[in-house]
Design a protein around this motif. Structure first.
Motif, PDB file in Angstrom:
ATOM      1  N   PRO A  87      54.359 -18.083 -18.554  1.00 31.00           N
ATOM      2  CA  PRO A  87      53.479 -18.230 -17.274  1.00 31.00           C
ATOM      3  C   PRO A  87      52.346 -17.231 -17.814  1.00 31.00           C
ATOM      4  N   GLU A  88      51.100 -17.793 -17.260  1.00 34.43           N
ATOM      5  CA  GLU A  88      49.867 -16.980 -17.738  1.00 34.43           C
ATOM      6  C   GLU A  88      49.681 -15.926 -17.229  1.00 34.43           C
ATOM      7  N   LEU A  89      50.502 -15.494 -15.941  1.00 33.10           N
ATOM      8  CA  LEU A  89      50.383 -14.173 -15.456  1.00 33.10           C
ATOM      9  C   LEU A  89      51.242 -12.828 -16.151  1.00 33.10           C
ATOM     10  N   LEU A  90      52.072 -13.568 -17.027  1.00 31.97           N
ATOM     11  CA  LEU A  90      52.786 -12.692 -17.797  1.00 31.97           C
ATOM     12  C   LEU A  90      52.409 -12.463 -19.242  1.00 31.97           C
ATOM     13  N   ALA A  91      51.427 -13.620 -19.682  1.00 30.76           N
ATOM     14  CA  ALA A  91      50.861 -13.454 -20.844  1.00 30.76           C
ATOM     15  C   ALA A  91      49.616 -12.768 -20.781  1.00 30.76           C
TER      16      ALA A  91
ATOM     17  N   PRO B 144      52.135  -6.972  -2.337  1.00 30.13           N
ATOM     18  CA  PRO B 144      51.155  -7.885  -3.084  1.00 30.13           C
ATOM     19  C   PRO B 144      51.560  -8.972  -3.916  1.00 30.13           C
ATOM     20  N   PHE B 145      52.915  -9.251  -4.036  1.00 27.29           N
ATOM     21  CA  PHE B 145      53.298 -10.158  -4.874  1.00 27.29           C
ATOM     22  C   PHE B 145      54.417 -11.169  -4.315  1.00 27.29           C
ATOM     23  N   ILE B 146      54.661 -12.229  -4.590  1.00 20.26           N
ATOM     24  CA  ILE B 146      55.540 -13.338  -3.914  1.00 20.26           C
ATOM     25  C   ILE B 146      56.881 -13.451  -4.712  1.00 20.26           C
ATOM     26  N   GLN B 147      58.028 -13.578  -3.999  1.00 21.91           N
ATOM     27  CA  GLN B 147      59.058 -13.901  -4.898  1.00 21.91           C
ATOM     28  C   GLN B 147      59.041 -15.112  -5.621  1.00 21.91           C
ATOM     29  N   PHE B 148      59.606 -15.183  -6.829  1.00 20.88           N
ATOM     30  CA  PHE B 148      59.654 -16.270  -7.791  1.00 20.88           C
ATOM     31  C   PHE B 148      60.450 -17.337  -7.214  1.00 20.88           C
ATOM     32  N   ASN B 149      59.831 -18.512  -7.382  1.00 20.21           N
ATOM     33  CA  ASN B 149      60.379 -19.744  -6.949  1.00 20.21           C
ATOM     34  C   ASN B 149      60.177 -20.878  -7.914  1.00 20.21           C
ATOM     35  N   PRO B 150      61.495 -21.400  -8.620  1.00 19.30           N
ATOM     36  CA  PRO B 150      61.284 -22.369  -9.503  1.00 19.30           C
ATOM     37  C   PRO B 150      60.485 -23.493  -9.528  1.00 19.30           C
ATOM     38  N   ASP B 151      60.274 -23.848  -8.016  1.00 18.32           N
ATOM     39  CA  ASP B 151      59.484 -25.035  -7.626  1.00 18.32           C
ATOM     40  C   ASP B 151      57.861 -24.334  -7.701  1.00 18.32           C
ATOM     41  N   GLN B 152      57.602 -23.194  -7.785  1.00 20.68           N
ATOM     42  CA  GLN B 152      56.373 -22.812  -7.633  1.00 20.68           C
ATOM     43  C   GLN B 152      55.365 -23.382  -8.843  1.00 20.68           C
ATOM     44  N   MET B 153      54.345 -23.983  -8.352  1.00 20.43           N
ATOM     45  CA  MET B 153      53.291 -24.352  -9.262  1.00 20.43           C
ATOM     46  C   MET B 153      52.537 -23.262  -9.823  1.00 20.43           C
ATOM     47  N   MET B 154      52.555 -23.207 -11.260  1.00 14.74           N
ATOM     48  CA  MET B 154      51.426 -22.144 -11.749  1.00 14.74           C
ATOM     49  C   MET B 154      50.979 -22.461 -13.074  1.00 14.74           C
ATOM     50  N   ASP B 155      50.251 -21.792 -13.664  1.00 17.20           N
ATOM     51  CA  ASP B 155      49.748 -22.064 -15.103  1.00 17.20           C
ATOM     52  C   ASP B 155      50.445 -21.501 -16.098  1.00 17.20           C
TER      53      ASP B 155
ATOM     54  N   GLY C 227      50.651 -14.632  -7.563  1.00 14.60           N
ATOM     55  CA  GLY C 227      51.517 -13.797  -8.630  1.00 14.60           C
ATOM     56  C   GLY C 227      53.050 -13.482  -8.218  1.00 14.60           C
ATOM     57  N   PHE C 228      53.863 -13.267  -8.900  1.00 16.44           N
ATOM     58  CA  PHE C 228      55.248 -12.861  -8.530  1.00 16.44           C
ATOM     59  C   PHE C 228      55.678 -11.414  -9.124  1.00 16.44           C
ATOM     60  N   VAL C 229      54.810 -10.916 -10.160  1.00 12.45           N
ATOM     61  CA  VAL C 229      55.118  -9.638 -10.816  1.00 12.45           C
ATOM     62  C   VAL C 229      53.864  -8.969 -11.178  1.00 12.45           C
ATOM     63  N   TYR C 230      53.959  -7.478 -11.148  1.00  9.25           N
ATOM     64  CA  TYR C 230      52.866  -6.754 -11.675  1.00  9.25           C
ATOM     65  C   TYR C 230      53.047  -6.610 -13.190  1.00  9.25           C
ATOM     66  N   GLU C 231      51.934  -7.164 -13.975  1.00 11.57           N
ATOM     67  CA  GLU C 231      51.882  -7.345 -15.435  1.00 11.57           C
ATOM     68  C   GLU C 231      50.830  -6.523 -15.756  1.00 11.57           C
ATOM     69  N   THR C 232      50.843  -5.484 -16.897  1.00  7.59           N
ATOM     70  CA  THR C 232      49.794  -4.971 -17.286  1.00  7.59           C
ATOM     71  C   THR C 232      49.503  -5.108 -18.883  1.00  7.59           C
ATOM     72  N   SER C 233      49.389  -4.117 -19.624  1.00  6.62           N
ATOM     73  CA  SER C 233      49.021  -4.428 -20.767  1.00  6.62           C
ATOM     74  C   SER C 233      50.297  -4.279 -21.778  1.00  6.62           C
ATOM     75  N   ASN C 234      51.573  -4.081 -21.131  1.00 11.41           N
ATOM     76  CA  ASN C 234      52.702  -3.978 -21.957  1.00 11.41           C
ATOM     77  C   ASN C 234      52.562  -5.146 -22.933  1.00 11.41           C
ATOM     78  N   GLY C 235      52.751  -4.564 -24.391  1.00  9.71           N
ATOM     79  CA  GLY C 235      52.966  -5.457 -25.555  1.00  9.71           C
ATOM     80  C   GLY C 235      51.631  -6.026 -26.002  1.00  9.71           C
ATOM     81  N   CYS C 236      50.501  -5.349 -25.342  1.00 11.95           N
ATOM     82  CA  CYS C 236      49.011  -5.896 -26.204  1.00 11.95           C
ATOM     83  C   CYS C 236      48.908  -5.204 -27.559  1.00 11.95           C
ATOM     84  N   ALA C 237      48.721  -5.779 -28.494  1.00 15.09           N
ATOM     85  CA  ALA C 237      48.137  -4.993 -29.448  1.00 15.09           C
ATOM     86  C   ALA C 237      47.134  -5.951 -30.377  1.00 15.09           C
ATOM     87  N   LEU C 238      46.095  -4.977 -31.064  1.00 10.59           N
ATOM     88  CA  LEU C 238      45.245  -5.598 -32.011  1.00 10.59           C
ATOM     89  C   LEU C 238      45.688  -5.201 -33.509  1.00 10.59           C
TER      90      LEU C 238
END
Length: 646
Positions: free
Chosen positions: A353-357, A326-337, A366-377
């Motif tokens: 990268p917004e998809l890491l934040a 479900p993800f594509i390999q990271f490409n330094p030339d890939q446009m992203m937010d 997306g190039f990785v699966y990212e969840t709530s790692n490191g999220c805190a209130l």
């Protein structure tokens, strides 16, 4: 001179309200807004016997531009709706109320479709459930609110709507939060390099705690502001009486589906508040709502001021090559937010990268699966960062232990000398039938971390359950992990027994471990117990808490603890990057949410095919630094089995 009230609309409700208000105010009646807004107008009412969404949108446009406050009343599917009272210069408009009411409803997708249809045909003239008796009752409510507004009293329906069942005439008031993405009343500032800067400020602890604000202080706002069955940010709660401790679940309604969150403590009242905070944290981490993303570019063009995504771990190249991955390999030339974060090591703003934040569980760009790692209130930005770091450390320690099969020191529970912990252990043994095993999983940085394992003494149910914790106070880390374990005891037994054959197939084919639940269920099987051989060697002597944990915190200010943590991570050349995920919904009550990224530490993923260790050499190096082995590991030597974090 009497106040001027403009009443726009058609139907019996409009007529009866006009009649009642004309005795006290100068009333101007219009069918629509085509004639414009008469001046002066002190208050506008928009009244219909049915639901016409496009009319309310027009009212927002016309009345806001003319700086006129207004109130609406209408009927929708047998329910009278009054409110909100809308001030033209304040967030919390009719569209916010409709969004919250739509989202809190169980049939939100269907209702959204119906709303589009009603707008397309220009609305309907009358709701079939709109009886004259019911409309009269609505008119009384409108008259009362109008009198309060025009007499200068506090409006009851500011950020609230009044709902009345036209069959039973039962009525209730429901608060709602302004929608930060509302196109009518929201003002979202653009994300910026300067706004991302973090200057750590004092954050005094509550005595005996690592928090800035107590639950007693937060109680007055959490349930009032965030929990409501009809318009709430959270729209439901459930008490679980099966688990050994007080477990309260909350429902976070999202357009794509419902998201469950939970609080687990020794008190149902506190667990309820904890679940609300968990819901806020989850919501903040899904997508940017407190600032507008404006940077869209490639890493190649931004690398001088951006985080290199490779440093936070990628999936294996072999996985990316699979046609169904479900993800594509990271490409330094890939446009992203990209969004702005702040590096506490480099002391500068940095693009992430917004998809890491934020969550990036889906696929597509997306190039990785990212969840709530490191999220805190937290009750301060410093508190949120403190606990965000601890979560990253907790999961990293767990994963390194698993992949490197580290024979961690086993802890003597009684050496903690903590009566509450002893009673927690006894209750789990008596109520759930599990024995607990504690291990010191602290890594090279020295931040106390624990691996806690529960072993079932019964013939049915999950055999092994694992959890982890990290905290400057290792006993707090253990208690947190025990609460997590308790939340899975007994509640999953029926599902486990029903689907046991499915989980047994995973023993021989790890690719079948695709969902979060699969990890825990796989290790509920007795035949997977041997995979924990590196921890369960009974020949090793038990260690005491004093022998294993050397970190001592004597600070009265949480920021001083945070600075200590930052220093030990800096000594290991580990950066801490913070993205502020806070939204207007949290900031209004002094709550802040962050996403913490520590490049080099292992992120938790679920689904064996989504493992992320490529580019993270710590998993190969740290076991040697800790003295478990004499030379760095190779990737081929890592544990090939799915991790047991549930």
């Amino acid at each position: 001179m009497s106040a001027v009230v403009l009443i726009v609309g058609e139907g019996y409700l409009r007529d009866i309200v006009c009649e009642r208000l004309s005795a006290h105010y100068e009333v101007i009646r219009q069918a629509d807004f085509e004639a414009g807004i008469p001046q002066p107008t002190d208050l506008a009412l928009v009244l219909h016997d049915a639901w016409n969404p496009s009319v309310h949108q027009k009212a927002e446009e016309m009345l806001r531009s003319n700086n006129i406050p207004w109130l609406r009343g209408f009927v929708s599917f047998g329910e009278g709706v009054v409110g909100p009272f809308v001030r033209p210069d304040t967030p919390g408009c009719s569209q916010c109320a409709d969004t919250r009411r739509l989202m809190a409803g169980r049939d939100r997708k269907e209702m959204w479709g119906i709303q589009q249809q009603i707008e397309a045909i220009g609305g309907v003239s009358s709701d079939p459930w709109a009886s004259r008796l019911g409309l009269k009752q609505i008119s009384y409510l409108i008259e009362t609110e109008v009198n309060r507004i025009l007499q200068g009293e506090t409006a009851h329906l500011e950020e609230s709507v009044f709902l009345i069942n036209l069959k039973t005439l039962n009525s209730s008031t429901h608060p709602f939060l302004p929608d930060p993405l509302c196109p009518v009343c929201s003002i979202i500032l653009e994300d910026s390099q300067s706004a991302a800067k973090i200057s750590l400020k004092p954050s005094p602890k509550i005595p005996g705690s690592y928090r800035r604000r107590s639950m007693d202080e937060l109680e007055s706002v959490l349930t009032k502001e965030y929990l409501d069955s009809r318009t709430g940010f959270l729209n439901g709660k459930m008490y679980d009486f099966t688990t050994p401790f007080a477990d309260v679940g909350m429902n976070l309604p999202l357009f794509t589906g419902d998201e469950g969150v939970a609080g687990r403590t020794h008190s149902y009242a506190v667990s309820e508040l904890t679940a609300i905070l968990e819901g806020l944290e989850r919501y903040c981490g899904i997508s940017p709502r407190g600032k507008k993303t404006i940077v869209h570019d490639s890493y190649h063009n931004l690398q001088e001021q951006a985080l290199n995504p490779v440093k936070v771990g990628l999936h294996a190249k072999e996985q990316y090559k699979k046609h169904d991955f479900p993800f594509i390999q990271f490409n330094p030339d890939q446009m992203m937010d990209w969004v702005w974060g702040y590096s506490l090591l480099q002391e500068r703003s940095i693009l992430v990268p917004e998809l890491l934040a934020y969550y990036s569980l889906g696929c597509g760009h997306g190039f990785v699966y990212e969840t709530s790692n490191g999220c805190a209130l937290g009750g301060s930005i410093e508190e949120a960062i403190f606990h965000g770091i601890l979560e990253v450390v907790e999961r990293d320690s767990f994963l390194i232990t698993w992949y490197a099969e580290l024979p961690l020191p086993r802890l003597d529970i009684s050496s903690a000398n903590d009566k509450e912990l002893e009673m927690m252990v006894e209750r789990i043994q008596a109520v759930a039938g599990y024995d607990l095993y504690l291990f010191n999983s602290t890594m090279e940085h020295g931040i106390p971390s624990v691996w806690v394992m529960a072993k079932n003494r019964k013939k049915n149910g999950l055999n092994m359950i694992c959890a982890a914790g990290a905290h400057l106070d290792p006993i707090r880390a253990v208690k947190s992990a025990v609460h997590e374990l308790a939340g899975m005891m007994l509640t999953l037994d029926e599902k486990f027994e029903t689907n046991k054959e499915e989980y047994e197939q995973m023993v021989h084919d790890s690719s079948l471990v695709k969902k979060m639940d699969d990890h825990g269920m796989l290790y509920g099987l007795p035949q997977t117990e041997q995979r924990f051989h590196f921890l369960l060697d009974n020949n090793r002597p038990l260690s005491t808490f004093n022998e294993e944990f050397k970190w001592k915190s004597t600070h009265e200010d949480l920021t001083d603890d945070l600075k200590d943590i930052l220093q030990v991570l800096r000594d290991q050349n580990l950066d801490v990057i913070v993205v502020d995920q806070s939204t207007p919904e949290t900031i209004r009550n002094g709550l802040y949410c962050v996403k913490v990224l520590i490049p080099g530490m292992l992120p938790m993923t679920f689904g064996h095919h989504l493992t992320r260790i490529t580019g993270l050499e710590r998993v190969l190096r740290v076991p040697m630094e800790l003295g478990y082995i004499k030379q760095p590991l190779t990737t081929e030597q890592l544990n090939p089995h799915p991790h047991p974090f549930p």
